[in-house]
Design a protein around this motif. Structure first.
Motif, PDB file in Angstrom:
ATOM      1  N   ARG A   1       0.747  -1.329   0.048  1.00  0.00           N
ATOM      2  CA  ARG A   1       0.141   0.091   0.096  1.00  0.00           C
ATOM      3  C   ARG A   1       0.939   1.374   0.029  1.00  0.00           C
ATOM      4  NH1 ARG A   1      -5.236   0.181   3.548  1.00  0.00           N
ATOM      5  NH2 ARG A   1      -5.709  -1.559   1.868  1.00  0.00           N
ATOM      6  N   PHE A   2       0.368   2.173  -0.791  1.00  0.00           N
ATOM      7  CA  PHE A   2       1.252   3.445  -0.840  1.00  0.00           C
ATOM      8  C   PHE A   2       0.633   4.758  -0.232  1.00  0.00           C
ATOM      9  CE2 PHE A   2       3.535   6.213  -4.271  1.00  0.00           C
ATOM     10  CZ  PHE A   2       4.613   6.540  -3.685  1.00  0.00           C
ATOM     11  N   VAL A   3       1.305   5.215   0.571  1.00  0.00           N
ATOM     12  CA  VAL A   3       0.955   6.722   1.248  1.00  0.00           C
ATOM     13  C   VAL A   3       1.661   7.987   0.866  1.00  0.00           C
ATOM     14  CG1 VAL A   3       0.138   7.597   3.285  1.00  0.00           C
ATOM     15  CG2 VAL A   3      -0.124   5.282   2.964  1.00  0.00           C
ATOM     16  N   VAL A   4       1.429   8.817   0.137  1.00  0.00           N
ATOM     17  CA  VAL A   4       2.246   9.812  -0.219  1.00  0.00           C
ATOM     18  C   VAL A   4       1.799  11.150   0.534  1.00  0.00           C
ATOM     19  CG1 VAL A   4       2.897  11.322  -2.352  1.00  0.00           C
ATOM     20  CG2 VAL A   4       2.139   8.931  -2.484  1.00  0.00           C
ATOM     21  N   ALA A   5       2.948  11.860   0.980  1.00  0.00           N
ATOM     22  CA  ALA A   5       2.946  13.129   1.806  1.00  0.00           C
ATOM     23  C   ALA A   5       3.325  14.147   0.648  1.00  0.00           C
ATOM     24  CB  ALA A   5       4.034  13.146   2.795  1.00  0.00           C
ATOM     25  N   GLU A   6       2.200  15.054   0.639  1.00  0.00           N
ATOM     26  CA  GLU A   6       2.213  16.126  -0.405  1.00  0.00           C
ATOM     27  C   GLU A   6       2.008  17.565   0.245  1.00  0.00           C
ATOM     28  OE1 GLU A   6       1.218  14.130  -4.656  1.00  0.00           O
ATOM     29  OE2 GLU A   6      -0.098  15.567  -3.590  1.00  0.00           O
ATOM     30  N   ASN A   7       2.640  18.613  -0.442  1.00  0.00           N
ATOM     31  CA  ASN A   7       1.904  19.899  -0.138  1.00  0.00           C
ATOM     32  C   ASN A   7       0.768  20.571  -0.909  1.00  0.00           C
ATOM     33  OD1 ASN A   7       3.132  20.751  -2.673  1.00  0.00           O
ATOM     34  ND2 ASN A   7       4.766  21.436  -1.580  1.00  0.00           N
ATOM     35  N   LEU A   8       0.845  21.636  -1.108  1.00  0.00           N
ATOM     36  CA  LEU A   8      -0.631  22.280  -1.786  1.00  0.00           C
ATOM     37  C   LEU A   8      -0.011  22.992  -3.004  1.00  0.00           C
ATOM     38  CD1 LEU A   8      -2.433  23.557   1.407  1.00  0.00           C
ATOM     39  CD2 LEU A   8      -2.623  21.301   0.231  1.00  0.00           C
ATOM     40  N   TYR A   9       1.061  23.119  -3.321  1.00  0.00           N
ATOM     41  CA  TYR A   9       1.601  23.577  -4.408  1.00  0.00           C
ATOM     42  C   TYR A   9       0.700  23.562  -5.890  1.00  0.00           C
ATOM     43  CZ  TYR A   9       5.858  24.752  -1.781  1.00  0.00           C
ATOM     44  OH  TYR A   9       6.680  25.195  -0.952  1.00  0.00           O
ATOM     45  N   MET A  10       0.515  22.413  -6.136  1.00  0.00           N
ATOM     46  CA  MET A  10      -0.198  22.148  -7.446  1.00  0.00           C
ATOM     47  C   MET A  10      -1.520  22.833  -7.723  1.00  0.00           C
ATOM     48  SD  MET A  10      -1.375  20.011  -4.911  1.00  0.00           S
ATOM     49  CE  MET A  10       0.133  18.745  -4.993  1.00  0.00           C
ATOM     50  N   TYR A  11      -2.182  23.310  -6.817  1.00  0.00           N
ATOM     51  CA  TYR A  11      -3.262  24.262  -6.864  1.00  0.00           C
ATOM     52  C   TYR A  11      -3.441  25.552  -7.464  1.00  0.00           C
ATOM     53  CZ  TYR A  11      -5.597  20.650  -3.797  1.00  0.00           C
ATOM     54  OH  TYR A  11      -5.843  19.506  -3.234  1.00  0.00           O
ATOM     55  N   GLY A  12      -1.887  26.112  -7.463  1.00  0.00           N
ATOM     56  CA  GLY A  12      -1.563  27.349  -7.600  1.00  0.00           C
ATOM     57  C   GLY A  12      -2.489  28.706  -7.059  1.00  0.00           C
ATOM     58  N   PRO A  13      -2.444  29.657  -7.513  1.00  0.00           N
ATOM     59  CA  PRO A  13      -3.323  30.845  -6.711  1.00  0.00           C
ATOM     60  C   PRO A  13      -4.909  30.224  -6.748  1.00  0.00           C
ATOM     61  CG  PRO A  13      -1.942  31.707  -8.301  1.00  0.00           C
ATOM     62  CD  PRO A  13      -1.654  30.259  -8.574  1.00  0.00           C
ATOM     63  N   VAL A  14      -5.677  30.511  -5.725  1.00  0.00           N
ATOM     64  CA  VAL A  14      -6.977  30.332  -5.512  1.00  0.00           C
ATOM     65  C   VAL A  14      -7.788  31.468  -4.876  1.00  0.00           C
ATOM     66  CG1 VAL A  14      -6.522  27.615  -5.302  1.00  0.00           C
ATOM     67  CG2 VAL A  14      -6.729  29.300  -3.307  1.00  0.00           C
ATOM     68  N   GLN A  15      -8.714  31.754  -5.372  1.00  0.00           N
ATOM     69  CA  GLN A  15      -9.666  32.710  -4.593  1.00  0.00           C
ATOM     70  C   GLN A  15     -10.506  32.129  -3.642  1.00  0.00           C
ATOM     71  OE1 GLN A  15      -9.104  35.634  -5.615  1.00  0.00           O
ATOM     72  NE2 GLN A  15      -7.571  34.983  -7.032  1.00  0.00           N
ATOM     73  N   ALA A  16     -10.334  31.104  -3.277  1.00  0.00           N
ATOM     74  CA  ALA A  16     -11.353  30.354  -2.088  1.00  0.00           C
ATOM     75  C   ALA A  16     -10.822  29.554  -1.169  1.00  0.00           C
ATOM     76  CB  ALA A  16     -12.507  29.925  -2.775  1.00  0.00           C
ATOM     77  N   ARG A  17     -11.413  29.079  -0.087  1.00  0.00           N
ATOM     78  CA  ARG A  17     -10.449  27.974   0.582  1.00  0.00           C
ATOM     79  C   ARG A  17      -9.971  26.799  -0.183  1.00  0.00           C
ATOM     80  NH1 ARG A  17     -13.575  27.939   6.535  1.00  0.00           N
ATOM     81  NH2 ARG A  17     -13.789  30.050   6.769  1.00  0.00           N
ATOM     82  N   LEU A  18      -8.940  26.371   0.110  1.00  0.00           N
ATOM     83  CA  LEU A  18      -8.481  25.156  -0.589  1.00  0.00           C
ATOM     84  C   LEU A  18      -8.978  23.941  -0.061  1.00  0.00           C
ATOM     85  CD1 LEU A  18      -5.986  27.460  -0.161  1.00  0.00           C
ATOM     86  CD2 LEU A  18      -4.654  25.654  -1.345  1.00  0.00           C
ATOM     87  N   SER A  19      -9.681  23.005  -1.322  1.00  0.00           N
ATOM     88  CA  SER A  19     -10.429  21.869  -0.789  1.00  0.00           C
ATOM     89  C   SER A  19      -9.850  20.710  -1.879  1.00  0.00           C
ATOM     90  CB  SER A  19     -11.729  22.049  -0.992  1.00  0.00           C
ATOM     91  OG  SER A  19     -12.213  22.520  -2.141  1.00  0.00           O
ATOM     92  N   GLU A  20      -9.958  19.610  -1.815  1.00  0.00           N
ATOM     93  CA  GLU A  20      -9.614  18.693  -2.672  1.00  0.00           C
ATOM     94  C   GLU A  20      -9.906  18.761  -4.050  1.00  0.00           C
ATOM     95  OE1 GLU A  20      -9.321  16.830   1.759  1.00  0.00           O
ATOM     96  OE2 GLU A  20     -10.824  18.208   0.168  1.00  0.00           O
TER      97      GLU A  20
END
Length: 341
Positions: A97-116
């Motif tokens: 089973r694979f568990v990956v730790a990531e940050n939030l850089y892929m979303y880029g600038p957003v105008q609202a709360r960050l959600s998946e």
């Protein structure tokens, strides 16, 4: 007994190892070079898992693999996708089973709360690289090659977190009685992730079938302004309340700092990243973790911010005491090396 393999021995990887060892789990750490520290009872395995055949050998007996490693910041586009592919190949061969730790850089600038459910809209190379790596993992899961899940965190803080926007520049400064260096507008709300909470969430994701094939924003302490966050740090460090705590750098200074920071100074990494990520400090940056909480309930209850900052201050104070008795030698990774998250 389930065999847990953690790739990378940085703050996140070490925190994952500690959580697993507290449960009595069988844990191995895979690193490119001998780590300076591993929790008691953790087996050390040396392997450069950028290369699939070495990842296959390193993960041969793994039941769960945690990806907590990253290349040097200035080599992400060149190395991160291949590192991810190498690790995926090892996971596939092991049937783990694979568990990956990531940050939030892929979303880029957003105008609202960050959600998946946000699209990957990053325009800079590091954000685009993070998006590519996430796609590699989820595509392999969708193809049935592996069972994978991804946990994402905002800007880190906690024990051992020195290379962070609130690492040495805030916690280190506080215990040294100096003013903190923060970027953008400190009055804005900004979500920060406590690394031990991140680790507990990653371990949970590795245990739960309903986590598979999904991206999860891990639970965070309450979101406050960066100014409030810094004030909590200085209160925990018992700094005179009348002492001016913050030096704020506007966007122009941030960009300039990113280009002028010394490339071999370990404190330069956050500056170079923030040149691309400055948008996160020029608008509110609030991360939603409702999906995780609604699915898993209170299985991972985030540490209250006052407690988390106090625990982090205590670690920085212990390091400062050690630094005063022993000189610090900072090694830079050779070209092509893999660092740890």
């Amino acid at each position: 007994m389930t065999q847990h393999v953690v790739v990378g021995a940085g703050p996140v990887g070490l925190a994952v190892m500690e959580q697993l060892r507290e449960r009595g789990a069988d844990v191995a750490a895979v690193t490119r070079h001998d780590p300076d520290f591993l929790p008691e009872g953790v087996e050390s395995r040396l392997a450069d898992v950028l290369y699939p055949d070495r990842a296959v050998a390193a993960f041969a007996d793994a039941d769960v693999v945690y990806h907590c490693a990253k290349p040097p910041y200035d080599q992400w586009p060149e190395l991160f996708p291949d590192l991810t592919r190498g690790i995926v190949a090892g996971v596939e061969a092991a049937g783990a089973r694979f568990v990956v730790a990531e940050n939030l850089y892929m979303y880029g600038p957003v105008q609202a709360r960050l959600s998946e459910d946000l699209p990957y809209a990053a325009t800079g190379p590091k954000g685009q690289t993070r998006a590519e790596c996430a796609d590699i993992v989820l595509d392999a899961h969708e193809a049935g090659r592996i069972e994978a899940t991804i946990g994402r965190a905002s800007d880190f803080f906690g024990p051992r977190v020195r290379e962070s926007v609130v690492g040495e520049q805030v916690f280190g400064a506080a215990v040294a009685g100096k003013r903190a260096k923060v970027f953008g507008d400190p009055r804005l709300a900004h979500t920060y992730t406590y690394v031990p909470d991140f680790a507990r969430a990653l371990v949970l994701l590795g245990e739960r079938d309903e986590a598979l094939g999904e991206v999860w924003h891990v639970p965070n302490p309450e979101t406050v302004s960066t100014r409030r966050f810094v004030n909590l740090v200085y209160e925990a460090a018992d700094v005179d309340p009348g002492f001016p705590h913050i030096i704020a750098a506007p966007g122009v200074a941030l960009t300039l700092g990113g280009y002028l920071s010394a490339p071999l100074n370990y404190l330069s990494a956050p500056l170079k990243v923030l040149t691309e990520m400055r948008y996160a400090f020029e608008e509110p940056y609030v991360v939603r973790d409702a999906k995780f909480r609604e699915t898993f309930g209170d299985a991972v209850e985030p540490t209250p911010l006052e407690d988390a900052t106090a625990e982090t201050v205590a670690w920085f104070e212990s390091q400062r005491e050690a630094d005063e008795t022993e000189p610090i030698h900072i090694e830079t990774a050779p070209e092509g090396a893999t660092e740890s998250a």
